[in-house]
Design an enzyme around this catalytic site. Structure first.
Site, PDB file in Angstrom:
ATOM      1  N   ALA A  70       0.856  -1.188   0.000  1.00 49.92           N
ATOM      2  CA  ALA A  70       0.000   0.000   0.000  1.00 49.92           C
ATOM      3  C   ALA A  70       0.889   1.234   0.000  1.00 49.92           C
ATOM      4  O   ALA A  70       2.091   1.146   0.238  1.00 49.92           O
ATOM      5  CB  ALA A  70      -0.887  -0.025   1.232  1.00 49.92           C
ATOM      6  N   GLY A 116       0.095  -5.219   0.449  1.00 53.20           N
ATOM      7  CA  GLY A 116      -1.078  -5.143  -0.419  1.00 53.20           C
ATOM      8  C   GLY A 116      -0.897  -5.941  -1.706  1.00 53.20           C
ATOM      9  O   GLY A 116      -1.868  -6.461  -2.265  1.00 53.20           O
ATOM     10  N   GLU A 119      -1.624  -9.407  -0.817  1.00 57.65           N
ATOM     11  CA  GLU A 119      -3.068  -9.521  -0.565  1.00 57.65           C
ATOM     12  C   GLU A 119      -3.844  -9.585  -1.878  1.00 57.65           C
ATOM     13  O   GLU A 119      -4.781 -10.367  -2.022  1.00 57.65           O
ATOM     14  CB  GLU A 119      -3.539  -8.339   0.287  1.00 57.65           C
ATOM     15  CG  GLU A 119      -2.905  -8.359   1.670  1.00 57.65           C
ATOM     16  CD  GLU A 119      -3.432  -7.273   2.594  1.00 57.65           C
ATOM     17  OE1 GLU A 119      -3.016  -6.115   2.411  1.00 57.65           O
ATOM     18  OE2 GLU A 119      -4.245  -7.576   3.476  1.00 57.65           O
ATOM     19  N   GLU A 141       3.261  -6.087   7.247  1.00 61.67           N
ATOM     20  CA  GLU A 141       2.567  -4.996   7.956  1.00 61.67           C
ATOM     21  C   GLU A 141       2.922  -4.917   9.436  1.00 61.67           C
ATOM     22  O   GLU A 141       2.935  -3.835  10.025  1.00 61.67           O
ATOM     23  CB  GLU A 141       1.047  -5.156   7.807  1.00 61.67           C
ATOM     24  CG  GLU A 141       0.504  -4.843   6.422  1.00 61.67           C
ATOM     25  CD  GLU A 141       0.620  -5.991   5.433  1.00 61.67           C
ATOM     26  OE1 GLU A 141       1.284  -7.007   5.755  1.00 61.67           O
ATOM     27  OE2 GLU A 141       0.068  -5.880   4.327  1.00 61.67           O
TER      28      GLU A 141
END
Ligand code: NAI
Length: 673
Positions: A70, A116, A119, A141
């Site tokens: 992200a 991300g 993910e 994270e």
């Protein structure tokens, strides 16, 4: 927005009815999942959901990798828990839509794929990856004080099962392709030329997507979960405390309570990340991440194109520096007058390569690049020379006079000196402006920082090349003034010396070490002194003592005279067995913990202020970055100067004054406050 005017994505449909979504985020070196990237992806999904394509492949057009995660910068601009929650829910919805597409999907992963990115790939049916040491997947994270929020907790559990998924999330570790394939995170590992056909094959034959075996799934059942959760908590607790790092504990709770139900897991995942995002720890860890990016950005790789590195001096440092450079892809010659040192270098390098590279083929190809060079014939071919011989002015200058006529024009010449002024060493060159310091930390493979040391006469262009080279070998460069101790050792030394003074006063060494660990340091100062080597500590302590008036405790000299040099000698302050300290059990000890902690930490902070006052680095953030990446200073505190601001300047100065009254002028408040 339509799919006709996309900035970051490119839509391509091939003759077999497969849509290729190419990601190439505009204006960024790496792909990050920013709001703008998400907005376009939402439009794309709308089109896809009502189309009759046969399959979808996500692919990156960046040679640097797939998706780095992200956009952390955007994350820092969110000002409330509610804003964070909204952003996370948006990301979750996008991943859900990918997951629900009525045709098969695959992520084609070239190079790193983190956070991300992982993910998103987990929302696809299949994942295939480029067979390359640079390909890494993970959910890091936790290192930012949160845990995955775009459905990554639920989907990693679904695809990998609880053991592998929780391990990946709790450690935040990036996995190489072999490990990732072993746990089922990647379906195929392939060379570049086979990636496209493998994607076609999967999308057209649609085998059952990877799921954990039945036995592993049983581990996710409620009663087993409770037992496993307890075990995980104990494991985490043996490394970090809940007060300092809450996120891993929250993640275990999330799993234990909700893993049985995917929908509930998702909604709780979002809430939990939003809660964590406003903790001080997350704020500080994100700060550390941004500091790291700032260090990275200081080196512009395009300034030099090194191929051949020549290291002179294959001792503890030179040997490991040579191995590190070979591991990073360079041809390395390593020169030493002692064949024993050269042999030891190759032996240590082989161990490092085996640990890092795993396969015979890769290990061999790196070993082939590391060439022992007793006669120093490599120097005339080298683009970069790193000198790491004994810490002796005469010896170093003589060596420089010897090699100068042999150097390739434009070769970058550096020294790993830890205490001698660059300007003095540079007198060994007819062109003294060409020498820069490249100060690595021990152990080289573990500590990411390299101080780029400049003297009065070092040319700007040389400093910039040294910064650039440090990025080529994947280290973090920090530009520092060439004053004694540079930045990191100078700030660390008063802290180590204070610990030794405390030990001489009779305070048990285990208590001193525990005080630092409780503060958040990775290792106590007494054990650290033993690890650095008490002879080296004494040598640097005396040099810095002369420069800054540090008092070197008699105990340290005694230890060195007795040959108790620390871990390497099997005996220092602690006794060592198989490299591990034997820690005596403490007798109950009356103590003022706060005072002990202040004695250690405030000396460190006071010196950090002195460095800032003298302009050893550019600003306070760079002091913090140096101390965190050069010593491992408690990352969740955001660096010594950041910590100081949090506790309040005035309160800290008062504490220093109290300590000065009790223990003397080494606690005098520095003029820089
Ligand atoms: P070391 O004593 O382990 O190794 C020095 C090596 O240089 C020996 O193998 C020796 O045979 C070789 N050597 C000496 N003169 C030579 C010459 N003229 N030509 C070729 N080889 C020669 O020393 P260490 O600890 O590796 O330190 C090297 C440098 O790195 C020093 O400048 C030191 O200050 C610096 N440094 C040391 C750190 C540490 O933790 N030990 C940390 C950071 C920097």
């Amino acid at each position: 927005m339509s799919i006709d005017n996309l900035q970051h994505w490119r839509w391509r449909e091939d003759e077999r009815g497969i849509v290729w979504l190419h990601l190439d985020v505009a204006g960024e070196r790496v792909n990050v999942l920013s709001t703008a990237v998400f907005s376009e992806l939402e439009s794309i999904l709308e089109t896809l959901e009502s189309s009759s394509v046969k399959g979808l492949a996500f692919i990156s057009d960046k040679s640097s990798g797939f998706i780095a995660g992200a956009d952390v910068k955007e994350f820092t601009q969110l000002s409330s828990r509610e804003q964070t929650l909204a952003m996370i829910k948006r990301g979750q919805t996008i991943m859900d839509r990918i997951d629900a597409l009525p045709f098969p999907t695959v992520a084609v992963i070239n190079g790193f794929c983190m956070g991300g990115g992982t993910e998103l790939s987990l929302a696809c049916d299949y994942r295939i990856a480029l067979d390359d040491p640079k390909t890494r997947m993970g959910l890091p994270e936790i290192k930012l004080g949160i845990h995955p929020g775009y459905g990554g907790t639920m989907r990693s559990l679904r695809v990998l099962g609880p053991i592998a998924a929780m391990d990946m999330m709790l450690t935040g570790r990036g996995l190489d392709v072999y490990r990732a394939r072993k746990i089922g995170l990647i379906d195929y590992v392939l060379p570049q030329r086979h990636l496209v056909s493998a994607a076609h094959h999967l999308l057209e034959t649609t085998p059952r997507p990877h799921r954990p075996g039945r036995l592993i799934r049983l581990l996710g059942l409620r009663p087993v979960r409770r037992l496993l959760a307890r075990k995980m908590r104990n494991q985490v607790a043996s490394k970090i405390s809940k007060a300092h790092y809450p996120a891993p504990y929250t993640l275990i709770d999330l799993w234990e309570q909700h893993a049985g139900n995917e929908r509930r897991m998702l909604s709780q995942e979002a809430r939990s990340v939003a809660d964590l995002s406003i903790t001080e720890t997350a704020g500080n860890l994100i700060r550390v991440f941004m500091l790291q990016n700032r260090l990275k950005a200081a080196g512009d790789k395009s300034l030099i194109e090194p191929r051949h590195v020549h290291v002179i001096g294959a001792g503890l440092m030179g040997g490991d520096i040579a191995a590190w450079c070979a591991l990073q892809g360079f041809r390395v010659t390593v020169q030493d007058t002692s064949t024993r040192s050269l042999a030891a270098t190759i032996e240590r390098a082989a161990r490092l390569f085996t640990r890092r590279l795993k396969t015979e083929r890769r290990i061999k190809s790196v070993m082939d690049r590391l060439i022992p060079d007793e006669k120093g014939s490599g120097v005339k071919h080298a683009d970069v020379v790193i000198e790491a011989i004994f810490e002796d002015i005469e010896a170093k200058q003589t060596l420089y006079r010897n090699i100068e006529p042999k150097l390739k024009p434009g070769a970058l010449v550096t020294t790993n000196t830890s205490s001698i002024a660059i300007d003095i060493l540079a007198q060994g060159f007819s062109d003294p402006g060409r020498l820069a310091g490249l100060h690595f930390f021990n152990p080289v493979a573990q500590l990411p920082l390299v101080e780029i040391v400049h003297g009065e006469h070092t040319r700007e262009e040389i400093i910039n090349q040294a910064l650039a080279f440090t990025r080529h070998i994947d280290k973090l460069p920090l530009k520092v003034k060439g004053s004694p101790g540079f930045l990191v050792n100078r700030i660390l030394m008063p802290y180590l010396l204070e610990a030794i003074i405390m030990e001489s006063e009779g305070i048990p060494k285990t208590v001193i070490d525990q005080t630092s660990i409780d503060f958040g340091m990775p290792m106590g100062p007494i054990e650290l002194a033993d690890t650095v080597g008490l002879d080296i500590g004494l040598h640097v302590g005396e040099i810095l003592g002369r420069a800054y008036g540090f008092q070197v405790p008699a105990k340290l000299k005694d230890m060195v005279n007795k040959g108790h040099l620390g871990r390497k000698a099997g005996q220092g302050f602690y006794q060592y067995q198989n490299g591990k300290p034997i820690k005596p059990k403490n007798k109950p000890y009356e103590l003022d913990r706060e005072e002990l902690q202040d004695r250690l930490i405030l000396r460190l902070i006071n010196e950090a202020i002195a460095c800032l006052r003298e302009g050893v680095v550019d600003d306070a953030d760079m002091v913090d970055a140096g101390v965190i990446f050069g010593t491992g200073f408690a990352p969740f505190r955001g660096g010594p100067l950041h910590y100081l601001e949090g506790r309040g300047r005035q309160a800290m100065q008062q504490s220093l004054k109290r300590l000065q009254d009790r223990f003397g002028d080494r606690f005098a408040v520095d003029g820089g406050w």
